[in-house]
Design a protein around this motif. Structure first.
Motif, PDB file in Angstrom:
ATOM      1  N   UNK A 144      -7.610  37.982  26.787  1.00 21.24           N
ATOM      2  CA  UNK A 144      -8.405  39.302  26.848  1.00 21.24           C
ATOM      3  C   UNK A 144      -7.764  40.119  28.106  1.00 21.24           C
ATOM      4  N   UNK A 149      -3.266  49.196  23.117  1.00 24.53           N
ATOM      5  CA  UNK A 149      -3.584  49.030  21.692  1.00 24.53           C
ATOM      6  C   UNK A 149      -5.011  49.279  21.399  1.00 24.53           C
ATOM      7  N   UNK A 150      -5.859  50.059  22.247  1.00 26.03           N
ATOM      8  CA  UNK A 150      -7.020  50.253  21.963  1.00 26.03           C
ATOM      9  C   UNK A 150      -8.153  50.470  23.063  1.00 26.03           C
ATOM     10  N   UNK A 151      -8.444  49.924  24.055  1.00 29.42           N
ATOM     11  CA  UNK A 151      -7.944  48.391  24.062  1.00 29.42           C
ATOM     12  C   UNK A 151      -8.481  47.450  23.058  1.00 29.42           C
ATOM     13  N   UNK A 152      -7.633  46.965  22.390  1.00 27.71           N
ATOM     14  CA  UNK A 152      -8.052  45.838  21.504  1.00 27.71           C
ATOM     15  C   UNK A 152      -8.335  44.580  22.100  1.00 27.71           C
ATOM     16  N   UNK A 153      -9.538  44.011  22.031  1.00 30.91           N
ATOM     17  CA  UNK A 153      -9.809  42.762  22.490  1.00 30.91           C
ATOM     18  C   UNK A 153      -9.695  41.599  21.421  1.00 30.91           C
ATOM     19  N   UNK A 154      -9.694  40.302  21.957  1.00 33.53           N
ATOM     20  CA  UNK A 154      -9.787  39.074  21.405  1.00 33.53           C
ATOM     21  C   UNK A 154     -11.108  38.980  20.564  1.00 33.53           C
ATOM     22  N   UNK A 155     -11.111  38.520  19.397  1.00 35.66           N
ATOM     23  CA  UNK A 155     -12.316  38.277  18.643  1.00 35.66           C
ATOM     24  C   UNK A 155     -13.030  36.877  19.683  1.00 35.66           C
ATOM     25  N   UNK A 156     -14.046  37.159  20.262  1.00 35.93           N
ATOM     26  CA  UNK A 156     -14.880  36.174  20.964  1.00 35.93           C
ATOM     27  C   UNK A 156     -15.570  35.206  19.866  1.00 35.93           C
ATOM     28  N   UNK A 157     -15.792  35.754  18.579  1.00 30.86           N
ATOM     29  CA  UNK A 157     -16.650  34.972  17.856  1.00 30.86           C
ATOM     30  C   UNK A 157     -15.885  33.984  17.241  1.00 30.86           C
ATOM     31  N   UNK A 161     -10.401  31.051  19.461  1.00 33.55           N
ATOM     32  CA  UNK A 161     -10.373  31.628  21.011  1.00 33.55           C
ATOM     33  C   UNK A 161     -11.170  30.903  21.929  1.00 33.55           C
TER      34      UNK A 161
END
Lengths: 469, 375
Positions: A144, A149-157, A161
């Motif tokens: 992360x 890109x957004x910031x576009x975050x990784x999906x922590x769910x 990840x």
């Protein structure tokens, strides 16, 4: 308290060694000329690793269409190998951290190499998801970081990840734990090495260690804390790996027993790998006085115990499928035991459940050759366990129209072989250039068990102090 | 303070332990002991206080877990909330695994670096080795010489009482007294501060250009070689890269049918449309049978009697394909019916492509012929 050594127990370090003898025994192999046996092993491992490098280069340049995956079986060799190698790694942490917390002194002879094995195994494991990404140069997208890109975050769910965090933390903590254990020994090697580039390297990495007891005092605290942190860590890592499967809805994967089942399996396979390597090392490096039959015996018992746990988990899986009343679960497990991959399932049962039962017999546990063969069988069986869990659950999914089968391509097989090449190359380099046994720790054990240097007084004194065994 | 140090070397931990205890009892100031392995009980004998590294570890761990939880909450619930089946954005149980890993990472590295810092260990440090065999098999006790009780003789006596292998008095030089490493450390720190300051100043002078991309790694995928379809292109009509297709262009598989969905147009289609397939076309007939089995059979029945399985479960049954009217109906009209539907029958244009419609008509004719022959 006359130490843990009752007269019935064999000494952990045999041959009544003095402290300097211990140093010499462990460090002399580093000074000697490289043996021909080592060179043979190294050349073979390196060649196999190169085969893997070629295969990896090819599949990265071409794309993972070079694998035998299809739309139904989207995970197979890659994830099997990933879980297999991570599992191998876990025994290192078990020996270095969990057995340390339990004050199992026999661990000192094997913990260094087991920890090294952990590092190399995690490196091998990391390779597979990396290649599986298809575009491994974008692997940093898993982290992360702020981006445009957004910031576009990784999906922590997502468990994938969690996996990224778990595996990278595990590698870093194992590395620092291993290194912390290595510092005093690096200093020992530094002090006995004549001036030259080797001494300079050892000086650099031994951080100016001079054996000051004020430092030792803190060192012990740090070591204990790291052991305390690594213990839940190792459990969490394989639990998270199992979550990659368990959080899906696929019958055969979607099971709450997966985390403990995977952790037990990991320790089972890792222990066998450690024992297998130790049996070779004690023979080749002449460490029979340090890795004694008592060590082999203790490790055999751990293998037996974890084998029984794994067997129980197999049984529970089938029982849960039956008890769930879910026809898809029924089918998944019938398919596992009787379907097209039944041969793999029964190899797994034979290697993981039946063969280790031989270890109930003392005679088997003390016959090195038999133990060696059993450890190899266990490793084969544990590889098949992951393969069966992954492929047999995927290949027969809910729609019969999408049923498929899976055969690995040569590229995949070469990659698997290459990972073994990498592992053994690293391990051989480790044996050649670093002390394979934790010298400082084993000295404490050797001094503690009393030898000709007139240590009976020391023991009595320790007893009076209530000193630790 | 160039106080001299008194050094006693011992052969085993027992002698060292006793010597240390005795020295402490007699009030000699113990500087340090040097041992090849951690000797149990020596910390008590030297009177060392319990280390506070445990607290450091706890604080680092707490910092890690709080940071990880806060960061995950911020990214998942505030900065980039993703609606997953209407579940809450703050799905904190899913954040626990990562938070735990970060806890372990911070606690582990925090305590190790704290240990390195407090013990003055760093890569490349020149070790101040008190004796060449300390890291091998000898134990050394160092006591500071004082003028009163701890003068050289009494300390050496104590060493000898405890079977010291060697005794020695040494005067630490500036280089080895610990001042040197801290000085060089300070130099490093100053260099670092200067470096950061320089970077900060440069950053301030140069400013930042938010219009510009950062350094891109492997940018081929982002910046395509051909024109972007919707990008601005001044030298082309309409100033767009993508040009309108020529008049009358028809997209693949989208051949228009100029009929309405009503019975009049159905009859018209019957007169106008002719099947492109020949009745003798074996492949088309086989294909027709497959299409019939997939899409028609459930209503019309396997033989076209209008007795398909769904008609037995309440769906109005279609008339038989062998009825007088159905036999007379033209191919083109059947094509219209399949395409647009009729009465209870739905339109099948979306499921059955054009070629398949003609193929299935062949199959229907086949069925009708078989039935007619049977009569």
């Amino acid at each position: 308290m006359v130490e843990v050594l009752s007269p019935l127990r064999e000494a952990l370090v045999q041959g009544d060694k003095s402290l300097s003898q211990v140093t010499d025994d462990v460090c002399n192999p580093l000074d000697r000329k490289t043996s021909r046996l080592w060179w043979c092993a190294f050349v073979v491992s390196f060649a196999v690793m190169m085969l893997g490098v070629v295969a990896m280069t090819y599949q990265i340049l071409t794309g993972i269409g070079t694998w035998g995956l299809n739309r139904t079986v989207g995970w197979a060799f890659d994830i099997t190998n990933f879980v297999f190698w991570v599992g191998i790694g876990h025994a290192g942490t078990l020996i270095s951290a969990i057995l340390f917390l339990f004050r199992q002194k026999w661990r000192t002879a094997v913990n260094r190499s087991a920890e090294a094995m952990t590092l190399f195994a995690v490196m091998c494991a990391g390779l597979f998801p990396l290649i599986h990404m298809g575009r491994p140069w974008l692997a940093f997208w898993m982290a992360p970081y702020p981006n445009d890109r957004g910031s576009l975050w990784v999906n922590f769910r997502s468990p994938l990840i969690w996996d990224f965090f778990a595996i990278s933390t595990y590698f870093l903590i194992s590395l620092i734990f291993w290194y912390i254990g290595l510092i005093p020994d690096l200093a020992t090697v530094r002090d006995r090495t004549p001036n030259g580039w080797r001494k300079r390297i050892f000086s650099f990495f031994s951080l100016g260690w001079n054996g000051s007891f004020r430092t030792w005092h803190r060192y012990e605290v740090v070591y204990l804390l790291l052991a305390g942190l690594a213990t839940p860590l190792v459990v969490s890592v394989h639990s998270i790996v199992s979550s990659d499967f368990a959080t899906s809805l696929l019958p055969g994967w979607h099971a709450t027993i997966f985390p403990p089942y995977f952790v037990a399996g990991a320790i089972f396979s890792g222990m066998s790998m450690v024992l297998c390597l130790m049996l070779i090392a004690r023979k080749v490096m002449h460490l029979e006085d340090y890795i004694t039959l008592r060590h082999v015996d203790a490790m055999c018992k751990m293998i037996l115990a974890t084998s029984c746990m794994v067997a129980l988990a197999y049984g529970i899986e089938f029982f849960s499928a039956l008890y769930s009343g879910n026809p898809y679960e029924h089918f998944a497990f019938m398919n596992r035991a009787l379907g097209p991959l039944a041969w793999g399932f029964w190899i797994m049962v034979a290697c993981n459940v039946l063969i280790p039962q031989l270890l109930w017999f003392r005679q088997v546990r003390t016959t090195i050759a038999v133990v060696f063969v059993i450890t190899i069988f266990v490793n084969i069986g544990m590889w098949f366990e992951r393969f069966i869990i992954i492929v047999s659950s995927l290949q027969r999914d809910f729609l019969p129209s999408s049923w498929a089968s899976y055969t690995p391509t040569l590229v995949e097989i070469a990659t698997l072989l290459g990972s073994f090449g990498l592992f053994f190359t690293c391990f051989l380099l480790f044996c050649r250039f670093l002390p394979m046994i934790a010298v400082a720790e084993i000295k404490a054990v050797a001094a503690g068990q009393g030898h000709p240097a007139g240590h009976s007084a020391a023991r009595a004194d320790k007893a009076a102090n209530g000193g630790d065994a | 303070m160039n106080q001299s140090l008194l050094v006693g070397t011992f052969a085993n931990e027992h002698d060292l332990l006793h010597a240390t205890k005795a020295a402490r009892q007699r009030g000699f100031p113990i500087v340090d002991a040097y041992t090849p392995y951690p000797v149990h009980g020596l910390d008590e004998a030297m009177g060392l206080k319990p280390s506070r590294l445990g607290a450091v570890c706890l604080l680092c761990g707490l910092f890690g877990v709080v940071t990880a939880m806060a960061f995950q909450y911020w990214t998942m619930a505030i900065d980039w909330p993703i609606n997953v089946g209407g579940r809450p954005f703050n799905s904190w149980p899913a954040f626990v695994p990562v938070a735990f890993e970060v806890l372990v990472l911070f606690a582990g590295f925090g305590v190790v670096f704290a240990f390195f810092g407090v013990s003055r260990l760093f890569p490349g440090k020149t070790a101040e080795v008190i004796g060449p065999r300390v890291s091998n098999d000898q134990f050394v006790l160092v006591i500071e010489a004082k003028d009163n009780a701890a003068d050289g003789d009494s300390v050496f006596d104590l060493f000898r009482e405890h079977h010291a292998l060697a005794t020695e008095e040494c005067v630490p030089s500036e280089a080895s007294s610990g001042a040197a490493p801290s000085f060089s450390l300070r130099k490093w720190n100053i260099a670092l501060i200067v470096l950061f300051a320089l970077i900060g100043v440069m950053n301030w002078i140069m400013g930042s250009d938010t219009q510009q991309h950062n350094v891109e790694f492997l940018p081929e995928m982002v910046h395509a070689v051909p024109y972007e379809s919707f990008a601005k292109q001044d030298d082309l009509p309409r100033k767009m890269a993508m040009q309108p297709p020529p008049e009358g262009t028809i997209a693949r598989g989208q051949l228009p049918l100029h009929y309405q969905a009503n019975p009049k147009d159905a009859e018209k289609a019957g007169k106008e449309l002719v099947s492109p397939l020949k009745a003798s076309d074996e492949t088309a007939r086989k294909r027709g049978a497959v299409v019939y089995a997939n899409y028609c059979l459930m209503c019309h029945g396997g033989a076209g009697e209008g007795d398909g399985p769904v008609s037995k479960r309440g769906v109005p049954a279609p008339p038989s394909l062998h009825a007088e009217k159905a036999l007379k109906i033209k191919d083109g009209q059947i094509f219209h019916i399949i395409t647009y539907g009729q009465a209870n029958m739905a339109a099948y244009a979306a499921q059955v492509p054009r070629g398949d419609r003609w193929a299935v008509i062949l199959h229907v004719r086949e069925l009708q012929k078989a039935k007619g022959a049977g009569k």
